[in-house]
Design a protein around this motif. Structure first.
Motif, PDB file in Angstrom:
ATOM      1  N   ILE A 147      23.098  48.382  36.340  1.00  0.00           N
ATOM      2  CA  ILE A 147      24.074  47.694  37.191  1.00  0.00           C
ATOM      3  C   ILE A 147      24.010  48.257  38.613  1.00  0.00           C
ATOM      4  O   ILE A 147      23.933  49.480  38.807  1.00  0.00           O
ATOM      5  CB  ILE A 147      25.509  47.883  36.644  1.00  0.00           C
ATOM      6  N   ILE A 148      24.063  47.349  39.584  1.00  0.00           N
ATOM      7  CA  ILE A 148      24.169  47.766  40.987  1.00  0.00           C
ATOM      8  C   ILE A 148      25.580  47.409  41.452  1.00  0.00           C
ATOM      9  O   ILE A 148      25.972  46.239  41.391  1.00  0.00           O
ATOM     10  CB  ILE A 148      23.142  47.022  41.869  1.00  0.00           C
ATOM     11  N   GLY A 149      26.342  48.397  41.914  1.00  0.00           N
ATOM     12  CA  GLY A 149      27.707  48.147  42.392  1.00  0.00           C
ATOM     13  C   GLY A 149      27.787  48.384  43.889  1.00  0.00           C
ATOM     14  O   GLY A 149      27.446  49.454  44.371  1.00  0.00           O
ATOM     15  N   VAL A 150      28.213  47.357  44.622  1.00  0.00           N
ATOM     16  CA  VAL A 150      28.233  47.466  46.082  1.00  0.00           C
ATOM     17  C   VAL A 150      29.667  47.320  46.587  1.00  0.00           C
ATOM     18  O   VAL A 150      30.339  46.337  46.315  1.00  0.00           O
ATOM     19  CB  VAL A 150      27.356  46.379  46.736  1.00  0.00           C
ATOM     20  N   SER A 151      30.097  48.332  47.330  1.00  0.00           N
ATOM     21  CA  SER A 151      31.462  48.362  47.831  1.00  0.00           C
ATOM     22  C   SER A 151      31.505  48.018  49.318  1.00  0.00           C
ATOM     23  O   SER A 151      30.610  48.396  50.074  1.00  0.00           O
ATOM     24  CB  SER A 151      32.022  49.776  47.614  1.00  0.00           C
ATOM     25  N   THR A 152      32.557  47.317  49.723  1.00  0.00           N
ATOM     26  CA  THR A 152      32.830  47.192  51.159  1.00  0.00           C
ATOM     27  C   THR A 152      34.309  46.943  51.404  1.00  0.00           C
ATOM     28  O   THR A 152      34.965  46.232  50.640  1.00  0.00           O
ATOM     29  CB  THR A 152      31.984  46.099  51.840  1.00  0.00           C
ATOM     30  N   ILE A 180      27.407  43.916  40.859  1.00  0.00           N
ATOM     31  CA  ILE A 180      28.857  43.745  40.972  1.00  0.00           C
ATOM     32  C   ILE A 180      29.334  44.209  42.345  1.00  0.00           C
ATOM     33  O   ILE A 180      28.748  45.109  42.942  1.00  0.00           O
ATOM     34  CB  ILE A 180      29.622  44.463  39.840  1.00  0.00           C
ATOM     35  N   PHE A 181      30.374  43.546  42.811  1.00  0.00           N
ATOM     36  CA  PHE A 181      30.932  43.853  44.131  1.00  0.00           C
ATOM     37  C   PHE A 181      32.331  44.441  43.977  1.00  0.00           C
ATOM     38  O   PHE A 181      33.005  44.243  42.969  1.00  0.00           O
ATOM     39  CB  PHE A 181      31.064  42.572  44.963  1.00  0.00           C
TER      40      PHE A 181
END
Ligand code: B12
Length: 214
Positions: A147-152, A180-181
């Motif tokens: 899983i790649i989780g990207v936060s902003t 996932i964001f």
């Protein structure tokens, strides 16, 4: 004092920029074996959100915002070893790469998500903040994550979240990863527009989401 009152004191300690009180309350939470997730979400997390509102209303300036964030981070640091130890002996639930996207230095929420995933048996690679989409994809490939989780936290950097998916599509490897964001401005509409696999509004929901995608 009941738990709700302690959560309120925790929130107030952040709003009042009272580090001594915040750390005392974090240690009290450990000693009294309180639910540490609620301590973060309803206690200190509520406080930092109020600090954000005060900043928004022009009552607080950047030094106060920074100071509130630093106190919040220190309070969470006190709780982290206990949160992590609950997951350390379990078999890995999966491998997750987490990063705050390029242009954004907000780390608190992403770090809490990392802690919670680890506490639930996930292996987590945390690349930190202000990370380019290209780097996220390269590390995901090399480390073979699930899983790649990207936060902003910034509306201005949301477009960079989308870049991660675009690069995966260009390389024809979109289906090798779940993406996932997260972060306050992210909505289901944004997730759908980017063809991401999901988003979560807080750390508990992030764990549920990651488990559902494995
Ligand atoms: C603390 C804070 C800061 C700190 C950050 C310190 C740090 N180490 O992180 C400091 C002072 C450095 C800062 C700087 C700035 N900030 Co600021 N900041 C905040 C504040 C008050 C709280 C953020 C926070 O930590 N929340 C608590 C955590 C627990 O919640 P969270 O981050 O939302 O994370 C949860 C979920 O979103 C989710 N989640 C998060 N990431 C992920 C990832 C995945 C994969 C998943 C599944 C889930 C997930 O789970 C987390 C845990 O529950 C917010 C206000 C707000 N209401 O959010 C403004 C806010 C985000 N900041 C803002 C701004 C504008 C800035 C600055 C540009 C200010 C300036 N003029 O310099 C700079 C940004 C510089 C940059 N390039 O990034 C604006 C953004 C506006 C917008 N819509 O774009 C906000 C909303 C304030 C406001 N009301 O205007 N900030």
């Amino acid at each position: 004092m009941d738990a709700e009152e302690i959560y309120k004191e925790m929130a107030d300690s952040i709003v009042n920029l009272d580090q001594e009180k915040a750390l005392k309350l974090a240690n009290q939470a450990l000693n009294e074996e309180m639910d540490l997730l609620k301590v973060i979400e309803k206690g200190f997390g509520e406080g930092i959100r109020k600090v954000g509102d005060l900043w928004d209303d022009g009552e607080f300036f950047l030094p106060e915002l920074m100071s509130g964030a630093q106190i919040m981070e220190k309070a969470v640091d006190v709780l982290t070893p206990k949160l992590q130890s609950s997951g350390s002996e379990r078999q890995s639930s999966g491998k997750v790469l987490l990063a705050t996207i390029e242009g954004d230095i907000h780390s608190i929420g992403k770090t809490i998500v990392a802690t919670m995933l680890r506490a639930n048996g996930f292996q987590v690679i945390d690349l930190g903040t202000d990370v380019k989409a290209e780097k996220i994809v390269n590390v995901a490939i090399n480390a073979n994550v699930d899983i790649i989780g990207v936060s902003t936290l910034l509306t201005t950097t949301m477009l960079n979240q989308k870049k991660v998916i675009e690069i995966l599509e260009q390389k024809n490897i979109r289906n090798n990863f779940k993406v996932i964001f997260g972060g306050a401005p992210v909505t289901q509409g944004w997730v759908d527009e980017c063809h991401a696999d999901g988003y979560a509004e807080n750390a508990v929901e992030s764990v549920k989401l990651a488990k559902s995608l494995m």
